[in-house]
Design a protein around this motif. Sequence first.
Motif, short mmCIF file in Angstrom:
data_model
loop_
_atom_site.label_atom_id
_atom_site.label_comp_id
_atom_site.label_asym_id
_atom_site.label_seq_id
_atom_site.Cartn_x
_atom_site.Cartn_y
_atom_site.Cartn_z
N GLY B 197 0.80 -1.22 0.00
CA GLY B 197 0.00 0.00 0.00
C GLY B 197 0.83 1.27 0.00
O GLY B 197 0.28 2.37 0.14
N GLY B 198 2.12 1.15 -0.15
CA GLY B 198 2.95 2.34 -0.25
C GLY B 198 2.91 2.92 -1.65
O GLY B 198 2.29 2.36 -2.55
N ALA B 199 3.56 4.04 -1.83
CA ALA B 199 3.61 4.66 -3.15
C ALA B 199 5.05 5.03 -3.46
O ALA B 199 5.81 5.40 -2.56
CB ALA B 199 2.74 5.92 -3.16
N VAL B 200 5.42 4.88 -4.72
CA VAL B 200 6.80 5.11 -5.11
C VAL B 200 6.86 6.03 -6.32
O VAL B 200 6.11 5.84 -7.28
CB VAL B 200 7.52 3.79 -5.46
N LEU B 201 7.76 6.99 -6.24
CA LEU B 201 8.04 7.84 -7.39
C LEU B 201 9.51 7.65 -7.68
O LEU B 201 10.35 7.86 -6.81
CB LEU B 201 7.80 9.29 -6.97
N VAL B 202 9.82 7.26 -8.90
CA VAL B 202 11.22 6.92 -9.15
C VAL B 202 11.63 7.42 -10.52
O VAL B 202 10.84 7.40 -11.47
CB VAL B 202 11.43 5.40 -8.98
N THR B 203 12.86 7.94 -10.62
CA THR B 203 13.37 8.25 -11.96
C THR B 203 14.46 7.24 -12.25
O THR B 203 15.22 6.86 -11.37
CB THR B 203 14.04 9.63 -12.04
N THR B 204 14.53 6.82 -13.46
CA THR B 204 15.63 5.97 -13.89
C THR B 204 15.62 5.87 -15.39
O THR B 204 14.58 6.03 -16.03
CB THR B 204 15.55 4.57 -13.25
N HIS B 205 16.79 5.62 -15.96
CA HIS B 205 16.86 5.43 -17.41
C HIS B 205 16.81 3.95 -17.76
O HIS B 205 16.84 3.57 -18.92
CB HIS B 205 18.15 6.04 -17.96
N HIS B 206 16.78 3.17 -16.72
CA HIS B 206 16.80 1.72 -16.84
C HIS B 206 15.35 1.27 -17.00
O HIS B 206 14.43 1.94 -16.54
CB HIS B 206 17.45 1.28 -15.52
N SER B 207 15.10 0.16 -17.72
CA SER B 207 13.70 -0.21 -17.89
C SER B 207 13.23 -1.08 -16.73
O SER B 207 13.66 -2.21 -16.57
CB SER B 207 13.48 -0.90 -19.23
N LEU B 208 12.40 -0.50 -15.90
CA LEU B 208 11.98 -1.12 -14.65
C LEU B 208 11.13 -2.36 -14.87
O LEU B 208 10.19 -2.33 -15.65
CB LEU B 208 11.13 -0.11 -13.89
N GLN B 209 11.43 -3.41 -14.14
CA GLN B 209 10.63 -4.64 -14.22
C GLN B 209 9.70 -4.70 -13.01
O GLN B 209 9.93 -5.45 -12.08
CB GLN B 209 11.55 -5.86 -14.21
N VAL B 210 8.69 -3.87 -13.01
CA VAL B 210 7.75 -3.88 -11.91
C VAL B 210 6.36 -3.97 -12.51
O VAL B 210 6.04 -3.20 -13.42
CB VAL B 210 7.87 -2.58 -11.09
N PRO B 211 5.53 -4.92 -12.04
CA PRO B 211 4.17 -5.00 -12.59
C PRO B 211 3.39 -3.73 -12.28
O PRO B 211 3.70 -3.04 -11.30
CB PRO B 211 3.56 -6.21 -11.89
N ASP B 212 2.41 -3.41 -13.10
CA ASP B 212 1.55 -2.25 -12.85
C ASP B 212 2.31 -0.94 -12.79
O ASP B 212 1.97 -0.04 -12.03
CB ASP B 212 0.82 -2.38 -11.50
N LEU B 213 3.39 -0.85 -13.53
CA LEU B 213 4.18 0.36 -13.49
C LEU B 213 3.45 1.49 -14.20
O LEU B 213 2.91 1.31 -15.30
CB LEU B 213 5.52 0.09 -14.18
N GLN B 214 3.39 2.65 -13.58
CA GLN B 214 2.86 3.85 -14.24
C GLN B 214 4.03 4.64 -14.78
O GLN B 214 5.12 4.59 -14.22
CB GLN B 214 2.09 4.72 -13.23
#
Lengths: 219, 219, 246, 74, 229, 229
Positions: B197-214
């Motif tokens: 239930g947390g929230a994450v804001l992240v910058t990266t140039h790498h392609s994130l492997q996270v389901p439901d990524l916005q």
Amino acid sequence: MSVATTAESESLANSKIPVLAARDLYCERDDRVLFQHLNFELNAGQVLQIQGSNGSGKTTLLRILCGLNDGYQGSIFWQGVEVTEQAEQFYADLLYIGHRVGVSKVLTPLENLRWSSTLQQRVDDAVIYQALCDVGLRGFEESQCFTLSAGQQQRVSLARLLISPARLWILDEPFTTLDTTGVDLLERLLQQHADKGGAVLVTTHHSLQVPDLQRLSLG
Amino acid sequence: MSVATTAESESLANSKIPVLAARDLYCERDDRVLFQHLNFELNAGQVLQIQGSNGSGKTTLLRILCGLNDGYQGSIFWQGVEVTEQAEQFYADLLYIGHRVGVSKVLTPLENLRWSSTLQQRVDDAVIYQALCDVGLRGFEESQCFTLSAGQQQRVSLARLLISPARLWILDEPFTTLDTTGVDLLERLLQQHADKGGAVLVTTHHSLQVPDLQRLSLG
Amino acid sequence: MWLWFSKLGSPKWFYELSGKWLPWLIAVMSLLLIIGIVWALLFVPPDYQQGNTIRIMYIHVPFASISLAFFPLMAVAGTITLVWRMKLADMVAKTAAPLGAWFTALALISGSIWGSDIWGTWWIWDGRLTSMLLQFFLLIGVISLRSALEDTEAASKACAVLSIVGCINVFVIKFSVDWWNTLHQPAGSFSLADDAPNPPEVWVPLVVMILAIYCFFAVSLILATRNEILVRERRAQWVEDLACNS
Amino acid sequence: MFENVQFSSLSDFFAMGGYAFNVWSVYLLFVVFFAINLAVPVIRKKQILREQKRRLVLAQESRVRRETGNDTVL
Amino acid sequence: MSAVTTTTGAAFIATLRRDLLIAYKKKHDVVNPFMFFLIVATLFPIGISPEPERLGEIAAGVLWIAALLAAMLSMDSLYRSDFEDGSLEQLLLSPHPLYFMVLAKNIAHWLVSGLPVVLVSPLIAYMLNLPDEAYLAVFLTLLIGTPVLSLLGSIGVALTVGLGSRGLILAVITLPMSVPVLIAGTMAVQQTLNGAPLLGYLAILGALLLGSLALAPLASAAALRITVN
Amino acid sequence: MSAVTTTTGAAFIATLRRDLLIAYKKKHDVVNPFMFFLIVATLFPIGISPEPERLGEIAAGVLWIAALLAAMLSMDSLYRSDFEDGSLEQLLLSPHPLYFMVLAKNIAHWLVSGLPVVLVSPLIAYMLNLPDEAYLAVFLTLLIGTPVLSLLGSIGVALTVGLGSRGLILAVITLPMSVPVLIAGTMAVQQTLNGAPLLGYLAILGALLLGSLALAPLASAAALRITVN
Ligand code: HEM
Ligand SMILES: Nc1ncnc2c1ncn2[C@@H]1O[C@H](COP(=O)(O)OP(=O)(O)OP(=O)(O)O)[C@@H](O)[C@H]1O
Ligand SMILES: Nc1ncnc2c1ncn2[C@@H]1O[C@H](COP(=O)(O)OP(=O)(O)OP(=O)(O)O)[C@@H](O)[C@H]1O
Ligand SMILES: [Mg+2]
Ligand SMILES: [Mg+2]
């Protein structure tokens, strides 16, 4: 832990002698052995990626090869002769970009490159402008570097790759903070340099898309 | 340039109100408009990646959201209320890791985490030891941080993710200098945090492997 | 080759050798000290001007004269560290700096206690005294630099450079400060060659005390260096064995 | 030999002809410095060896633990 | 999953302890201010005159000026490393009032770098042949005055925290600010030498101290928010 | 594809120009040393005595001490930013002798921070009521003396380049080393006031300058190789 590369570049007469070779390197820090009996050869036309997990000693190895760190044992050869015996030639042909990229924050990209080129081989401003344009900094040539973002500062240092006459590039995690176009650009540069008979030593955690890539794993 | 996310997390009662929302943000630097009319909402259970080329203003945006940079126009809401009106609650629930990771070089990882945890919620040493072990720093708990490699220092800051009670994580390029196991670990952490239930804001140039990524693209 | 020699051979060799020599050195030191102190306190005739305060000389002069040896010692050790990368030399340099600061401080304090009677003041800005004080500051600078630089390797080399530069400077400072202002006893007023003004019953015990304090210096330096060896070589097999058997 | 002793009595000796404070404080300082300088390295050596031993024992334990596989690494 | 934060008191103590711990690890931060004080004081006999009478005349001023410079220069280390490694950002983002966090850092800093200078001042006073009647005055005025210098210096540091080399700019900003303290301190000593009671001056210095305790951390906190930006 | 390198002379000039350019952009690096000099000189009338006669007696010493402190403190900026952004590594990796690169940086630094102090010194001398006969002596000794201070300071900076806050440790290392320069300078002024010829003292200072020009950059270069490690 050691790699003996055999691929050869045809573009150079002296390609039989490896550009850079290390014999039996040993290094410990804080009583932990980082590497021992490390041997490798880097020939003209090759790109060698140094791999290893965090803290395995990649940065340390690169700094040792450049002569920035002398806490090691073993020998390093530049075109067959020990580096310490011909430091001047070696440094005339070396381009190192470390974690700290060597870009002064108060100077503009233009002024930075003017100075760093004069240390090895002076080039015209036109060449510098072109190089900055090529790395995507058109319009930022005359902004002071502290106003640039992290990735843009990294790009200033990449412009040095375009104007330096050095044959050996030693790059420590040059891909950090670059966006995808930046990554493509850098990979292309590495490729071109190798094709022209140069040699590249690079560390990165990113999977490099360069044909004929050599790998050396630490730790 | 704006993204309105709709996915919702079930694990929280107040999930209807976005955890963090920005309305009509505008920022210029050196007379270049970095973003305007920027709107977004971040709900509990979401990971939002901010994308954009080098110099597009990602770092600037994150620092604005945290209140470290006030050169902007527009409003930022924390659980529906403007951040400026409830700074204390906001900061009690925020964890920011920037380009400079906030790890003192002379202190050991243990001492660093002890202090930074006390700023929000004190935890036992045992928890810290476990967190350091989890991020792969077993055996380095009591070494001063300047002896750690770049990636290991980054990992110290990742350990904060494990012990902080904060619901909102704002991470600026947390993947730089991490090796592949580090990248996997961090992705898993992001995932777990969102699941809880947390929230994450992240910058990266790498392609994130996270389901439901916005995703939110700048520039 | 040198590297191998300094890395593996030296500290262990020194540790064992010094272990054998120490008892003898301590014996000689104790003997000289007992003779010297008893002689100085009981048998030396009071000075016709200074009275019994002359007995302070037997502490002050040895400490003052050995204090001057520290910078040359550290400079030599530093040169060895830089040129031959001998770890042992650096360990000696490292332990010598604080020891030097203590010896210098004692020379200063004993001198000023002496001065409180002879000159009527605990401190004057005389050339000798000032140069001694500046040497003390330089030593603190070396210690401070070593503690500030976190990397042992870098710290040892940086301190080596500073000691060499400092050694040159100690002479320049000494010369310039003496030139600037000197009231203190001229050097050599108690020297062996020029024994006319001072009877042997005054200077012979002084020589004994000087030798005793030199031995004391050697003993302290060796003891501290041995500890430094144990710390820095703690991963070596022989130190581990030593620890297990202790 | 003893006729050369410069003091006629013990209290004379302690008085040092009126310079008791100066002379004795210097000698006391010397003795204290001397004792500390010999004692500290000896104590320190014991301490170093004790710490070293403890470290070796710990290392041994953790090696055993790793080999038996009780280690949780994420 | 709601964050239970520590009390501000606990965070204050944690920050104080952390800074003392860092100072303990970097011992030179403790030793250097007072070595600097000693060395600067030594320069005066050499540069001006070694004669005791002339030294005695200038001694009080020299002590105060050396203490002032030592205080200014030691400030340099106050927020620098925290800024460079990002800890300062973390402090700004903590849920506690920045005032107390800044105060904790200032107190730790004075304990580590100001107090040793005050404690060693009688020794230097002797070496500079300060008149006997002035000892107490010098010691007490320094004891109350140096914390004021630290608090004022902290504002200067906070304003310049992003600059690479700021030793000088810091001095240029804060030395003029600290002139009132210097005046109060040296006047107190001068006047006690002339037989005036010390208490009045101490009261003035005390008032300066209370005022700066209340206000300076506010200004520092505001300055930090601006410069970390 | 073989590298044709520039001559050492060209690299020397390029480095000199670069450092002057940086100083030009960071104007405060130029202004601050002499502001500091001014302010410190002002502290003495405040802290010691505003009476012209007494000031006149101590003026020469105060000028020299203030110049010494200004020189030491301005050193802080010498290699710091180059170290932090990695330019120093690039300098170490250049094919030219480090001695000349270090010399270029030292010269640029003195031009920017030492020379202004020397030039402004007659003004301060006037304000401190320095006797007329001493002006030339003060000016000339500062002119020859401050480069020596810079060269010595450079060694200290090179030794401490990796440290976050090094203002104080730098002073602790280099102030004692610069005492001979202070003595030569102030003795020269004193003795000219007593009617002795200035030239002898200038010769001594000149010898110190030549010696340190030859040796100090060597030591700095060695120190940089060690600390950048
Ligand atoms: C704080 C005060 C003092 C300091 C720092 C000091 C320092 C020194 C130094 C550096 C030496 C040189 C040792 C050598 O060259 O072998 C020395 C020697 C000596 N000092 Fe002092 N001294 C002080 C006070 C005094 C006083 C008050 C006296 C007695 C009047 C005194 C009498 C001597 C004598 C007789 C020597 C031996 C000279 C020689 O044979 O070369 N000192 N002192
Ligand atoms: N201090 C500053 N002064 C003026 N302009 C600045 C400043 N810092 C950043 N900028 C400008 O703001 C823009 C955005 O910078 P920012 O650091 O936010 O980019 P970013 O998206 O994080 O890029 P990167 O991917 O390289 O980290 C850049 O173009 C830069 O020129
Ligand atoms: N100054 C130092 N003192 C002691 N040990 C150090 C120092 N710097 C690095 N180390 C140690 O050397 C090891 C290797 O560090 P290095 O920086 O070479 O790693 P790396 O392979 O570059 O890692 P990364 O991928 O994180 O950049 C680390 O384990 C670290 O603990
Ligand atoms: Mg690395
Ligand atoms: Mg960024």
